[in-house]
Design an enzyme around this catalytic site. Structure first.
Site, PDB file in Angstrom:
ATOM      1  N   PRO A 159      35.268   9.144 -59.502  1.00 55.76           N
ATOM      2  CA  PRO A 159      35.121  10.455 -60.124  1.00 55.76           C
ATOM      3  C   PRO A 159      33.798  11.118 -59.757  1.00 55.76           C
ATOM      4  CG  PRO A 159      34.463   8.784 -61.682  1.00 55.76           C
ATOM      5  CD  PRO A 159      34.854   8.052 -60.411  1.00 55.76           C
ATOM      6  N   TRP A 160      33.616  12.332 -60.267  1.00 58.46           N
ATOM      7  CA  TRP A 160      32.429  13.106 -59.907  1.00 58.46           C
ATOM      8  C   TRP A 160      31.274  12.908 -60.884  1.00 58.46           C
ATOM      9  CZ3 TRP A 160      32.124  16.025 -64.233  1.00 58.46           C
ATOM     10  CH2 TRP A 160      33.302  16.503 -64.827  1.00 58.46           C
ATOM     11  N   LYS A 184      37.895   6.850 -51.596  1.00 62.07           N
ATOM     12  CA  LYS A 184      38.050   8.305 -51.547  1.00 62.07           C
ATOM     13  C   LYS A 184      37.268   8.858 -52.731  1.00 62.07           C
ATOM     14  CE  LYS A 184      39.901  11.633 -52.968  1.00 62.07           C
ATOM     15  NZ  LYS A 184      39.302  12.887 -53.553  1.00 62.07           N
ATOM     16  N   PRO A 185      36.028   9.334 -52.505  1.00 54.51           N
ATOM     17  CA  PRO A 185      35.261   9.906 -53.611  1.00 54.51           C
ATOM     18  C   PRO A 185      35.826  11.259 -54.014  1.00 54.51           C
ATOM     19  CG  PRO A 185      34.070  10.174 -51.560  1.00 54.51           C
ATOM     20  CD  PRO A 185      35.301   9.376 -51.234  1.00 54.51           C
ATOM     21  N   SER A 238      41.011  11.060 -64.939  1.00 57.18           N
ATOM     22  CA  SER A 238      41.779  11.539 -66.087  1.00 57.18           C
ATOM     23  C   SER A 238      43.068  10.744 -66.260  1.00 57.18           C
ATOM     24  CB  SER A 238      42.113  13.021 -65.916  1.00 57.18           C
ATOM     25  OG  SER A 238      43.095  13.195 -64.907  1.00 57.18           O
ATOM     26  N   THR A 239      43.559  10.719 -67.487  1.00 57.91           N
ATOM     27  CA  THR A 239      44.818  10.039 -67.788  1.00 57.91           C
ATOM     28  C   THR A 239      45.972  10.699 -67.060  1.00 57.91           C
ATOM     29  OG1 THR A 239      43.995   9.323 -69.942  1.00 57.91           O
ATOM     30  CG2 THR A 239      46.390   9.381 -69.655  1.00 57.91           C
ATOM     31  N   GLU A 259      40.498   3.099 -65.235  1.00 57.45           N
ATOM     32  CA  GLU A 259      39.705   3.530 -66.378  1.00 57.45           C
ATOM     33  C   GLU A 259      39.911   5.022 -66.520  1.00 57.45           C
ATOM     34  OE1 GLU A 259      35.082   3.973 -67.509  1.00 57.45           O
ATOM     35  OE2 GLU A 259      35.742   1.908 -67.146  1.00 57.45           O
ATOM     36  N   CYS A 293      33.496   9.300 -69.953  1.00 55.11           N
ATOM     37  CA  CYS A 293      34.773   8.982 -70.593  1.00 55.11           C
ATOM     38  C   CYS A 293      34.571   8.239 -71.907  1.00 55.11           C
ATOM     39  CB  CYS A 293      35.656   8.181 -69.638  1.00 55.11           C
ATOM     40  SG  CYS A 293      34.811   6.843 -68.790  1.00 55.11           S
ATOM     41  N   LYS A 343      36.934  24.931 -68.851  1.00 57.64           N
ATOM     42  CA  LYS A 343      37.692  24.056 -69.743  1.00 57.64           C
ATOM     43  C   LYS A 343      36.951  23.855 -71.056  1.00 57.64           C
ATOM     44  CE  LYS A 343      39.543  19.340 -70.108  1.00 57.64           C
ATOM     45  NZ  LYS A 343      39.664  18.031 -69.437  1.00 57.64           N
ATOM     46  N   GLU A 394      40.690  15.028 -74.516  1.00 53.05           N
ATOM     47  CA  GLU A 394      39.387  14.791 -73.907  1.00 53.05           C
ATOM     48  C   GLU A 394      38.869  16.097 -73.308  1.00 53.05           C
ATOM     49  OE1 GLU A 394      37.390  11.391 -71.189  1.00 53.05           O
ATOM     50  OE2 GLU A 394      39.090  12.433 -70.262  1.00 53.05           O
TER      51      GLU A 394
END
Length: 503
Positions: A159-160, A184-185, A238-239, A259, A293, A343, A394
């Site tokens: 993730p970022w 893969k970032p 994310s889920t 995760e 998270c 968001k 979230e």
């Protein structure tokens, strides 16, 4: 190694595949933006399925190559230690790259990068300690034992919010076991992972053991998780994305470590020092601008201390210094993405519409030096209810809702009334109560009188929609190795070929 911010600024970053720095086959690149001013500062390769195929093929070749496969566990450990030393030597540079890429505080990133070498050293020490077992069976003339082996090529999507920290705990274990990796970032934060690739070269890892492809999730990311050449997928994010990845992986019968999201309960009882609990809640939701998270975004406070707690929490939130993340005095930097800023604003508006009351923050700061960046004030809602959408989804931003509670039974029901189960925290001097909470709360990590405290020796991971599988400690070594059973008959006797031998 020259990966200074000046050398990256305005550059086109290539990918590491099979020990070579290569252009994307399509020739396309994508911009990465500085969240402090909303401006692009470098371009990353926009990989597609052809680039992913090349990276997986390189990792497969490395996995079977004698240079890696026949390397002893002790030799692998030494190689990982060499990498750890290079990460330590270049830690400040890596921290600055991540701060420029995602807007998190430089001093936060520096702490993360100071911890990374220790993680590599820890798993380097595990390399020659992963072993099988001898199993007693009901046959005295047989030797029955297990071997633990590497599984193959691991695809990792990171993730970022903390690219290298969230990569390191899994990557170090995979290397110690003997796996090879394709990373893969996030398309928003590729620069630090590419810089790490140069350190792999400098450390002397065989070509193809560590590969980096960059690009969008729906192209490069999807091509990776759909690839039949993977042995396992590790994903943090994310889920919603996790569900899609799991579905693709299932079609190839590839297991995953995930995760995912969180909506963690952070609980305060009246028997604790209120200032200390407030400090813990601030750490849980406003550190990293809430972009973790494990963020303690649902706060439950015992009714008898609720008013006092809220007064001090509001005061602390209003005192938080918002500013440029490179400034040592800054306590809250920008959120990483413009879409993430929108968001956060959307969920704040949703909370107001649902009937909650903003008692701190709630807006973009209007200071002249911040107006071009993606900043948002630390925000507190009173009058929140646990079933409000902003209390269930979230947000991944500096927004917390606070709810009073009356008794422990009510609290546990509220804490567990979420589809997530990543983390939880409790502040109390009553050890019996704390242990009851730890046992009854649905969370993979439970903090007592602390919050957002991490250790690479500890297994971390979530329950329910927060994912499955573990990162950290010896548990992650089990995640990325496979068990093989070996049976040796040394009796010299013939057995009935038509009857299974149970004795």
């Amino acid at each position: 190694m020259d990966r200074s911010l000046d050398s990256i600024e305005g550059s086109r970053q290539t990918m590491l595949i099979g020990g070579e720095w290569v252009e994307p086959k399509s020739g396309r690149y994508l911009p990465s933006y500085d969240p402090t001013n909303g401006q692009p500062w470098y371009e990353a390769a926009d990989a597609d399925a052809a680039d992913v195929d090349a990276a997986v093929a390189a990792a497969q070749k490395a996995f079977t190559s004698p240079d890696w496969r026949r390397m002893t566990q002790t030799q692998r450990g030494k190689l990982i230690r060499r990498l750890a030393e290079l990460v330590a030597r270049n830690g400040d540079m890596l921290a600055r790259i991540e701060t420029r890429d995602n807007g998190k505080l430089l001093r936060e990133m520096q702490v993360q990068l100071q911890g990374a070498p220790d993680t590599y050293h820890y798993f380097a020490g595990m390399a020659d300690k992963l072993h099988g077992d001898t199993i007693p069976v009901n046959k005295l003339d047989m030797l029955n034992f297990t071997l633990r082996e590497p599984i193959g090529v691991v695809g990792m999507i990171t993730p970022w919010n903390s690219p290298l920290m969230l990569l390191t705990g899994t990557l170090a274990a995979c290397l110690a076991i003997g796996n090879t990796v394709v990373v893969k970032p996030s398309e928003h934060t590729s620069a630090s992972t590419l810089a790490l690739g140069e350190l792999f070269e400098e450390a002397g890892f065989p070509p193809g053991v560590f590969n980096v492809v960059t690009g969008y999730g729906n192209t490069a990311g999807e091509a990776l998780v759909r690839h039949p050449g993977l042995a396992k997928i590790a994903f943090t994010g994310s889920t919603q994305t996790g569900r899609r990845i799991a579905a693709h992986a299932a079609s190839n019968l590839v297991p995953c470590q995930m995760e995912l999201g969180g909506k963690s309960p952070h609980v305060v009882f009246s028997d604790v020092d209120v200032d200390r609990a407030v400090n813990g809640v601030v750490a849980g939701i406003f550190a990293a601008a809430g972009q973790t998270c494990i963020a303690g975004s649902r706060c439950f406070v015992e009714a008898s201390v609720y008013d006092q707690f809220m007064d001090r929490l509001i005061q602390r939130a209003n005192e938080i210094r918002i500013g440029h993340p490179m400034d040592e005095e800054t306590q809250l930097g920008p959120v990483a993405l413009h879409a993430q800023l929108e968001k956060v604003e959307s969920y704040v508006g949703m909370g107001v519409a649902e009937g909650a009351t903003i008692v701190a923050g709630g807006h973009r700061p209007q200071r002249e030096d911040l107006i071009q960046g993606w900043y948002f004030e630390p925000t507190i809602f009173a009058g929140a209810k646990n079933n409000m959408r902003f209390m269930q989804d979230e947000i991944f931003g500096p927004v917390v809702g606070v709810i009073p509670f009356s008794d422990e039974k009510e609290l546990i029901a509220l804490a567990n009334d979420t589809r997530y189960g990543l983390a939880a925290g409790i502040w109390t001097k009553d050890i019996d109560r704390a242990m009851r909470f730890a046992r009854e709360v649905d969370a993979g990590t439970v903090w007592i009188n602390t919050y957002r405290s991490a250790a690479y020796m500890s297994p971390s991971g979530g329950f329910k929609e927060s994912g499955y599988g573990k990162r950290g400690g010896f548990e992650v070594m089990r995640e990325f190795s496979r068990v093989k059973n070996v049976v040796v008959d040394y009796s010299g006797a013939n057995q009935d070929p038509f009857v299974i031998r149970l004795r």
